[in-house]
Design a protein around this motif. Structure first.
Motif, PDB file in Angstrom:
ATOM      1  N   MET A 138      -3.998  17.516  -4.349  1.00  0.00           N
ATOM      2  CA  MET A 138      -3.716  16.467  -5.149  1.00  0.00           C
ATOM      3  C   MET A 138      -2.452  15.579  -4.440  1.00  0.00           C
ATOM      4  O   MET A 138      -1.791  16.371  -3.849  1.00  0.00           O
ATOM      5  N   THR A 139      -2.503  14.170  -4.941  1.00  0.00           N
ATOM      6  CA  THR A 139      -1.332  13.670  -4.522  1.00  0.00           C
ATOM      7  C   THR A 139      -0.230  14.028  -5.565  1.00  0.00           C
ATOM      8  O   THR A 139      -0.526  14.426  -6.715  1.00  0.00           O
ATOM      9  N   VAL A 140       0.952  13.531  -4.983  1.00  0.00           N
ATOM     10  CA  VAL A 140       2.221  13.704  -6.120  1.00  0.00           C
ATOM     11  C   VAL A 140       1.938  13.194  -7.383  1.00  0.00           C
ATOM     12  O   VAL A 140       2.184  13.540  -8.368  1.00  0.00           O
ATOM     13  N   GLU A 141       1.523  11.801  -7.378  1.00  0.00           N
ATOM     14  CA  GLU A 141       1.091  11.113  -8.510  1.00  0.00           C
ATOM     15  C   GLU A 141       0.192  11.862  -9.518  1.00  0.00           C
ATOM     16  O   GLU A 141       0.334  11.925 -10.836  1.00  0.00           O
ATOM     17  N   GLU A 142      -1.062  12.097  -8.921  1.00  0.00           N
ATOM     18  CA  GLU A 142      -1.977  12.891  -9.794  1.00  0.00           C
ATOM     19  C   GLU A 142      -1.482  14.219 -10.255  1.00  0.00           C
ATOM     20  O   GLU A 142      -1.615  14.554 -11.648  1.00  0.00           O
ATOM     21  N   VAL A 150      11.465   8.857  -5.125  1.00  0.00           N
ATOM     22  CA  VAL A 150      11.734   8.544  -3.887  1.00  0.00           C
ATOM     23  C   VAL A 150      10.627   7.891  -3.340  1.00  0.00           C
ATOM     24  O   VAL A 150      10.612   7.586  -1.640  1.00  0.00           O
ATOM     25  N   GLY A 151       9.583   7.416  -4.146  1.00  0.00           N
ATOM     26  CA  GLY A 151       8.401   6.699  -3.625  1.00  0.00           C
ATOM     27  C   GLY A 151       7.433   7.704  -2.669  1.00  0.00           C
ATOM     28  O   GLY A 151       6.884   7.013  -1.469  1.00  0.00           O
ATOM     29  N   LEU A 152       7.249   8.984  -2.822  1.00  0.00           N
ATOM     30  CA  LEU A 152       6.368   9.626  -2.155  1.00  0.00           C
ATOM     31  C   LEU A 152       5.058   9.967  -3.223  1.00  0.00           C
ATOM     32  O   LEU A 152       4.471  11.015  -3.112  1.00  0.00           O
ATOM     33  N   GLY A 153       4.597   9.281  -4.008  1.00  0.00           N
ATOM     34  CA  GLY A 153       3.681   9.435  -4.931  1.00  0.00           C
ATOM     35  C   GLY A 153       2.337   9.626  -4.238  1.00  0.00           C
ATOM     36  O   GLY A 153       1.316  10.122  -4.677  1.00  0.00           O
ATOM     37  N   TYR A 154       2.305   9.139  -2.960  1.00  0.00           N
ATOM     38  CA  TYR A 154       0.824   9.151  -2.272  1.00  0.00           C
ATOM     39  C   TYR A 154       0.698  10.396  -1.465  1.00  0.00           C
ATOM     40  O   TYR A 154      -0.336  10.689  -1.044  1.00  0.00           O
TER      41      TYR A 154
END
Length: 547
Positions: free
Chosen positions: A389-393, A414-418
Motif C-alpha cells: 500500500m502507499t502511505v496515502e492508502e 512531509v509529502g510522501l503519500g505516494y
C-alpha cells in the motif's frame, strides 16, 4: 581521525621529489592552492621564468591554464587539486566531469546530467548554464534533469512529468519552449510563471533569547570566526560554494555537540570555545543518506510502523488460534517468511562483469511470506498487501488505529503519500530518505530542546516539495526546537528567521562572517552575494503577489 603524515607534511611525496621547485613552490604546495589561486599563479609565472624556461614551459602552461579555466567555468574555483575525490559532493563530481567534456571539444554527443546545480550558489549557477550552452554551440545535445528555476528558464525546451509522484505520475503534463511552457497548467509552470509561490513569512521568530555561540573557529579556511545561533528559531547558513559552511557546521559545531551530548568519538575541527550547550539536550543531523543499506529496509521498518502492523495482525482471531505472535509476520526471521528468498521477495542473479540483477522469488511471487502467513487477513488484506500500500492508502485503511494513523499522518505531512510502506530503502532518493527521517522525528514526543541540522535538504526537491519541507521545519521550530540548515535555495533562505552568511568568496578568500542577523538585514550588506540574489527573489515574490 585523520592526521597529517609527519614525514611528508601531507604532500604524499618523498623529500627528493619535493626538493624541485618553481617560483619557490614545490609540487605539493602548488596542489594545495585553490583553483582561483592556481590560475593567478599560472598567469604570473611567465614573469618569473628565464627565456630558456619559457620555451620549455610554453605549451605546458597553455594546457594548464586552459584546463584550470574549464574548472573555473563550472563554478569549482574553491577546490584544490589534492582534494580527495571521495569528499566531493555529487554535484561537484558531476561538474568536474563536465569540465573535462568541455575541454575535449567533441561534437555530436548527447550529454545527460542529473541535477548538476547541486551545491551551487545562485552566483555560480550562471557559470554552469554558460558551460552547458557552450556544449550545445559546438553541436552537442544536453539533457538535464533539474529542479532549478534558472536552469529551467534558460533551457531551449522543457518537459514536465507528473502530475503527481509515484503511481500518480509518469505522464508528460506539459512541454514546450520556456515561453510556451509557463502558459501551461502544470504545477511546475505555475511556479515558474509566479502564479504559485512560496510565501515570505509575515514575521520572523525572535527565539527564546538563548544562544549557542561558536568562538574562534579556525578549521580549514575559517578565519578565527565567532558566530551566534539564536535557539528556538529557523536558522539558515548561506554563502557561495566553498565559503566554509560545511566546515563550520558539519565539521566543527556538530561533532563538538555530539562529543558533549552523546559522547561521540569524532573530533571536531579547532575552535576556542562553544557556549550555550546547556540550553539543548540533543543534536540530530537529518541527512540524505539511505535509511538502510539492504533491500530489507523500508519506510515501515525505519519509522516503527511495521512493529504496530505486526502486532495488529497477531491479534486477529485466526492468528491467535494458530498461535502466531508478532514475530510470525516479520520477513527477517524464520517462521512466517518465505524460506526460498528468506523474506526479501527477490532473488539475486549474479552477472559476471555486470551489476547484479534482482528478480521476483518464484515460490512466493515477491510476497515475502509463506502460504500459511498469507492466510491471515485484516479487513480482507494480507500482510504483504499492506506492505504494497502507499502511505496515502494505508492512512485511510488504518484510520481506526490511532498509533498507526499518527505515524502515517507525519509521512503524509512531509509529502510522501505516494511511496509504499514496503518500498526498498535502496530505491528511495536522497530527498525521500531525508523526509522519511523528518517524519520519524515529527512522530516523536520531544522536549523542545533539540537542535536539528540539515545540509542542503532541497537537493532533488521540486518547488511543491520544498513548500512541504518548509512547513515541516516550521512545525519542529514551533515545538521550541531549533532548525539549522545549510542551503543555497532562495525559497529556504527567504523563509528563515535568522541568517549566517559566510564568504565573501570560496576557498582561501572565504571563511569570514559576511553577515549574521535577521533575514532582511542581509539586503543592506553590499559584499554579500546571497543578499544580492535574495533581494531579486523578494522583489519577484512581491511582483507576483501584486499581479
Amino acid at each position: 581521525s585523520v592526521v597529517k603524515c609527519p614525514d611528508c607534511n601531507g604532500y604524499r611525496l618523498k623529500k627528493e621529489s619535493l626538493h624541485f621547485k618553481i617560483d619557490n613552490k614545490n609540487i605539493g604546495q602548488v596542489a594545495e592552492m585553490d583553483l582561483i589561486q592556481l590560475q593567478n599563479w599560472l598567469l604570473d609565472l611567465d614573469k618569473k621564468l628565464s627565456t630558456k624556461q619559457k620555451a620549455i614551459a610554453k605549451e605546458i602552461l597553455k594546457e594548464l591554464r586552459t584546463r584550470v579555466d574549464f574548472l573555473l567555468q563550472v563554478g569549482l574555483g574553491y577546490l584544490n587539486l589534492n582534494r580527495p575525490t571521495r569528499t566531493l559532493s555529487g554535484g561537484e563530481a558531476q561538474r568536474t566531469r563536465l569540465a573535462t567534456q568541455i575541454g575535449s571539444k567533441l561534437t555530436g554527443i548527447t550529454y545527460i546530467l542529473d541535477e548538476p546545480s547541486i551545491g551551487l550558489h545562485s552566483r555560480d549557477n550562471q557559470k554552469l548554464i554558460e558551460a552547458l550552452k557552450e556544449l550545445t554551440y559546438i553541436g552537442n545535445s544536453v539533457i538535464v534533469v533539474e529542479h532549478d528555476k534558472e536552469i529551467m528558464l534558460q533551457a531551449d525546451y522543457l518537459f514536465d512529468l507528473g502530475p503527481g509522484a509515484g503511481k500518480h505520475g509518469g505522464m508528460v503534463t506539459a512541454q514546450g519552449t520556456p515561453k510556451q511552457f509557463i502558459k501551461e497548467n502544470g504545477i511546475t509552470a505555475e511556479f515558474l510563471s509566479g502564479r504559485k509561490n512560496i510565501d515570505v513569512p509575515l514575521e520572523r521568530r525572535k527565539g527564546n533569547k538563548k544562544f549557542i555561540e561558536v568562538e574562534g573557529a579556525t578549521g580549514n579556511n575559517l578565519k578565527n570566526i565567532n558566530v551566534k545561533f539564536p535557539l528556538g528559531t529557523f536558522i539558515c547558513v548561506t554563502g557561495v560554494s566553498g565559503s566554509g559552511k560545511s566546515t563550520l557546521i558539519n565539521d566543527t559545531l556538530y561533532p563538538y555537540l555530539r562529543q558533549r551530548l552523546h559522547r561521540s568519538i569524532k573530533k571536531p575541527l579547532p575552535l576556542k570555545k562553544l557556549k550555550g550547550i546547556e540550553y539543548i539536550d540533543k543534536v540530530i543531523e537529518i541527512d540524505q543518506k539511505p535509511i538502510g543499506r539492504t533491500p530489507r529496509s523500508n519506510p515501515a521498518t525505519y519509522t516503527g510502523l511495521f512493529t504496530h502492523i505486526r502486532k495488529l495482525f497477531s491479534m486477529i482471531p485466526d492468528a491467535k488460534i494458530r498461535g502466531y505472535n508478532p514475530g510470525r509476520f516479520s520477513f527477517n526471521v524464520k517462521g512466517g517468511r518465505c524460506e526460498t528468498c528468506q523474506g526479501s521477495g527477490k532473488m539475486k542473479i549474479e552477472m559476471n562483469f555486470l551489476p547484479d540483477v534482482y528478480v521476483d522469488c518464484e515460490t512466493c511471487a515477491g510476497k515475502r511470506y509463506n502460504r500459511e502467513t498469507l492466510e491471515i487477513l485484516y479487513k480482507g488484506k494480507t500482510i504483504s498487501d499492506v506492505l504494497n500500500m502507499t502511505v496515502e492508502e494505508a492512512y485511510y485503511f488504518f484510520e481506526a488505529v490511532p498509533a498507526l494513523k499518527r505515524k502515517l499522518k507525519t509521512l503524509l505531512d512531509v509529502g510522501l503519500g505516494y511511496i509504499t510502506l514496503g518500498q526498498q530503502a535502496t530505491t528511495l532518493s536522497g530527498g525521500e530518505a531525508q523526509r522519511v527521517k523528518l517524519a520519524e522525528e515529527l512522530s516523536k514526543k520531544d522536549t523542545g530542546k533539540t537542535l536539528y541540522i540539515l545540509d542542503e535538504p532541497t537537493t532533488g526537491l521540486h518547488f511543491e516539495d520544498i513548500k512541504h519541507l518548509i512547513n515541516v521545519l516550521n512545525k519542529l521550530v514551533e515545538r521550541g526546537n531549533t532548525v539549522l540548515v545549510i542551503e543555497h535555495n532562495m525559497d529556504i533562505i527567504k523563509s528563515a528567521d535568522y541568517l549566517v552568511d559566510l564568504g565573501p568568496e570560496g576557498g582561501n578568500e572565504g571563511g569570514k562572517v559576511v553577515y549574521q542577523g535577521i533575514t532582511e538585514g542581509i539586503l543592506e550588506v553590499k559584499e554579500s552575494y546571497t543578499g544580492k540574489y535574495l533581494a531579486e527573489e523578494l522583489k519577484s515574490s512581491n511582483e507576483d503577489k501584486s499581479e
